[in-house]
Design a protein around this motif. Structure first.
Motif, PDB file in Angstrom:
ATOM      1  N   SER A  35      45.629 -57.478   2.416  1.00 39.84           N
ATOM      2  CA  SER A  35      45.173 -56.295   2.428  1.00 39.84           C
ATOM      3  C   SER A  35      44.550 -55.906   3.500  1.00 39.84           C
ATOM      4  O   SER A  35      44.632 -54.539   4.073  1.00 39.84           O
ATOM      5  CB  SER A  35      44.012 -56.253   1.206  1.00 39.84           C
ATOM      6  N   ARG A  36      43.802 -56.691   4.264  1.00 34.33           N
ATOM      7  CA  ARG A  36      43.279 -56.444   5.603  1.00 34.33           C
ATOM      8  C   ARG A  36      44.200 -55.868   6.749  1.00 34.33           C
ATOM      9  O   ARG A  36      44.036 -55.180   7.713  1.00 34.33           O
ATOM     10  CB  ARG A  36      42.301 -57.568   5.951  1.00 34.33           C
ATOM     11  N   ILE A  37      45.202 -57.076   6.619  1.00 34.57           N
ATOM     12  CA  ILE A  37      46.072 -56.509   7.759  1.00 34.57           C
ATOM     13  C   ILE A  37      46.911 -55.349   7.281  1.00 34.57           C
ATOM     14  O   ILE A  37      47.231 -54.346   8.420  1.00 34.57           O
ATOM     15  CB  ILE A  37      47.189 -57.809   7.803  1.00 34.57           C
ATOM     16  N   ALA A  38      47.358 -55.258   6.171  1.00 32.99           N
ATOM     17  CA  ALA A  38      48.020 -53.733   5.916  1.00 32.99           C
ATOM     18  C   ALA A  38      47.110 -52.829   6.250  1.00 32.99           C
ATOM     19  O   ALA A  38      47.587 -51.431   6.873  1.00 32.99           O
ATOM     20  CB  ALA A  38      48.086 -53.716   4.358  1.00 32.99           C
ATOM     21  N   GLY A  39      45.703 -52.732   6.019  1.00 34.82           N
ATOM     22  CA  GLY A  39      45.117 -51.660   6.593  1.00 34.82           C
ATOM     23  C   GLY A  39      44.710 -51.390   7.998  1.00 34.82           C
ATOM     24  O   GLY A  39      44.741 -50.386   8.306  1.00 34.82           O
ATOM     25  N   LEU A  40      44.683 -52.594   8.701  1.00 29.87           N
ATOM     26  CA  LEU A  40      44.569 -52.654  10.325  1.00 29.87           C
ATOM     27  C   LEU A  40      45.783 -51.871  10.796  1.00 29.87           C
ATOM     28  O   LEU A  40      45.712 -51.252  11.781  1.00 29.87           O
ATOM     29  CB  LEU A  40      44.570 -53.957  10.571  1.00 29.87           C
ATOM     30  N   LEU A  41      46.884 -52.234  10.066  1.00 28.30           N
ATOM     31  CA  LEU A  41      48.193 -51.619  10.709  1.00 28.30           C
ATOM     32  C   LEU A  41      48.631 -50.084  10.166  1.00 28.30           C
ATOM     33  O   LEU A  41      49.545 -49.583  10.971  1.00 28.30           O
ATOM     34  CB  LEU A  41      49.227 -52.504  10.522  1.00 28.30           C
ATOM     35  N   ALA A  42      48.034 -49.593   9.262  1.00 22.76           N
ATOM     36  CA  ALA A  42      48.577 -48.381   8.510  1.00 22.76           C
ATOM     37  C   ALA A  42      48.676 -47.145   9.548  1.00 22.76           C
ATOM     38  O   ALA A  42      49.481 -46.231   9.275  1.00 22.76           O
ATOM     39  CB  ALA A  42      47.507 -48.004   7.354  1.00 22.76           C
ATOM     40  N   ALA A  43      47.853 -47.087  10.630  1.00 26.42           N
ATOM     41  CA  ALA A  43      48.019 -45.960  11.627  1.00 26.42           C
ATOM     42  C   ALA A  43      49.337 -46.069  12.233  1.00 26.42           C
ATOM     43  O   ALA A  43      50.050 -44.882  12.383  1.00 26.42           O
ATOM     44  CB  ALA A  43      46.727 -45.980  12.277  1.00 26.42           C
ATOM     45  N   LYS A 124      42.227 -63.541  16.546  1.00 26.46           N
ATOM     46  CA  LYS A 124      42.183 -62.495  17.338  1.00 26.46           C
ATOM     47  C   LYS A 124      43.045 -61.335  16.855  1.00 26.46           C
ATOM     48  O   LYS A 124      43.587 -60.608  17.338  1.00 26.46           O
ATOM     49  CB  LYS A 124      42.884 -62.782  18.546  1.00 26.46           C
ATOM     50  N   LEU A 125      43.054 -61.294  15.342  1.00 25.05           N
ATOM     51  CA  LEU A 125      43.737 -60.323  14.638  1.00 25.05           C
ATOM     52  C   LEU A 125      43.452 -58.905  15.038  1.00 25.05           C
ATOM     53  O   LEU A 125      44.223 -58.070  15.150  1.00 25.05           O
ATOM     54  CB  LEU A 125      43.396 -60.565  13.179  1.00 25.05           C
ATOM     55  N   LEU A 126      42.169 -58.596  14.992  1.00 28.07           N
ATOM     56  CA  LEU A 126      41.811 -57.156  15.455  1.00 28.07           C
ATOM     57  C   LEU A 126      42.098 -56.743  17.025  1.00 28.07           C
ATOM     58  O   LEU A 126      42.564 -55.759  17.147  1.00 28.07           O
ATOM     59  CB  LEU A 126      40.310 -56.902  15.165  1.00 28.07           C
ATOM     60  N   THR A 127      42.215 -57.500  17.869  1.00 26.06           N
ATOM     61  CA  THR A 127      42.383 -57.322  19.108  1.00 26.06           C
ATOM     62  C   THR A 127      44.022 -57.324  19.760  1.00 26.06           C
ATOM     63  O   THR A 127      44.597 -56.491  20.348  1.00 26.06           O
ATOM     64  CB  THR A 127      41.750 -57.885  20.211  1.00 26.06           C
ATOM     65  N   ASP A 128      44.587 -58.498  18.830  1.00 24.57           N
ATOM     66  CA  ASP A 128      46.172 -58.599  19.325  1.00 24.57           C
ATOM     67  C   ASP A 128      47.283 -58.354  18.592  1.00 24.57           C
ATOM     68  O   ASP A 128      48.194 -58.161  18.974  1.00 24.57           O
ATOM     69  CB  ASP A 128      46.047 -60.254  19.679  1.00 24.57           C
ATOM     70  N   LEU A 129      46.998 -58.195  17.137  1.00 21.82           N
ATOM     71  CA  LEU A 129      47.997 -58.209  16.233  1.00 21.82           C
ATOM     72  C   LEU A 129      48.758 -56.844  16.472  1.00 21.82           C
ATOM     73  O   LEU A 129      50.146 -56.627  16.580  1.00 21.82           O
ATOM     74  CB  LEU A 129      47.745 -58.169  14.872  1.00 21.82           C
ATOM     75  N   ALA A 130      48.401 -55.614  16.400  1.00 21.67           N
ATOM     76  CA  ALA A 130      49.077 -54.280  16.565  1.00 21.67           C
ATOM     77  C   ALA A 130      49.908 -54.353  18.110  1.00 21.67           C
ATOM     78  O   ALA A 130      50.799 -53.867  18.112  1.00 21.67           O
ATOM     79  CB  ALA A 130      48.122 -53.025  16.508  1.00 21.67           C
ATOM     80  N   HIS A 131      48.869 -54.862  18.978  1.00 25.94           N
ATOM     81  CA  HIS A 131      49.700 -55.004  20.480  1.00 25.94           C
ATOM     82  C   HIS A 131      50.682 -55.945  20.308  1.00 25.94           C
ATOM     83  O   HIS A 131      51.828 -55.616  20.841  1.00 25.94           O
ATOM     84  CB  HIS A 131      48.618 -55.390  21.307  1.00 25.94           C
TER      85      HIS A 131
END
Length: 151
Positions: A35-43, A124-131
């Protein structure tokens, strides 16, 4: 938790079809983290579904044809490495980014050997995953910076 196909329809709706964001499938056996990942990537990404084990990952990938897969390594039934191998052998074209607690060079090398385009440490999920996902889409590998990760 069984596979969650967002919208519960395996045929993309017109809205989903018109959504130009890359399609991402998430695989991890930690439901709150999914759920956290889905929210982080939603944009930037269209999360088309979540699964909690490697067997579901294989089944759902075949139906949803995501552009990207964010996959844990340590999952029940079929681990992330074996799932990635099977996906490659089946001709799946989704780019795989491992999201893992394994801050270890042996795991990194194995992940890259099964075709992963990214290796992100969960810390490092918050800083690295979308990148990492953007890099994978561009055909470039991404590995979280860590003194423990050497090729």
């Amino acid at each position: 938790m069984p596979a969650v196909l967002l919208g519960q329809n395996t045929t993309p709706s017109k809205q989903e079809h018109d959504d130009c964001r890359p399609r991402v499938l998430l695989a991890d056996d930690n439901d709150p983290l999914l759920s956290r990942i889905a929210g982080l990537l939603a944009a930037d990404f269209h999360v088309v579904g979540t699964v909690s084990n490697g067997r579901e990952l294989l089944e759902v990938t075949d139906r949803l044809h995501p552009d990207l897969i964010v996959c844990d390594i340590s999952m029940p039934l079929i681990d992330g490495f074996e799932a990635a191998r099977r996906l490659r052998n089946s001709g799946a074209t989704a780019k795989i980014v491992f999201l893992t607690v394994h801050d270890d060079s042996d795991f990194l090398r194995e992940g890259l050997s099964v075709g992963a385009m990214g290796y992100v440490i969960k810390d490092k999920l918050l800083t690295d995953l979308a990148h990492a996902l953007h890099e994978a889409l561009a055909g470039r590998r991404f590995v979280s910076a860590s003194p423990n990760l050497q090729l």
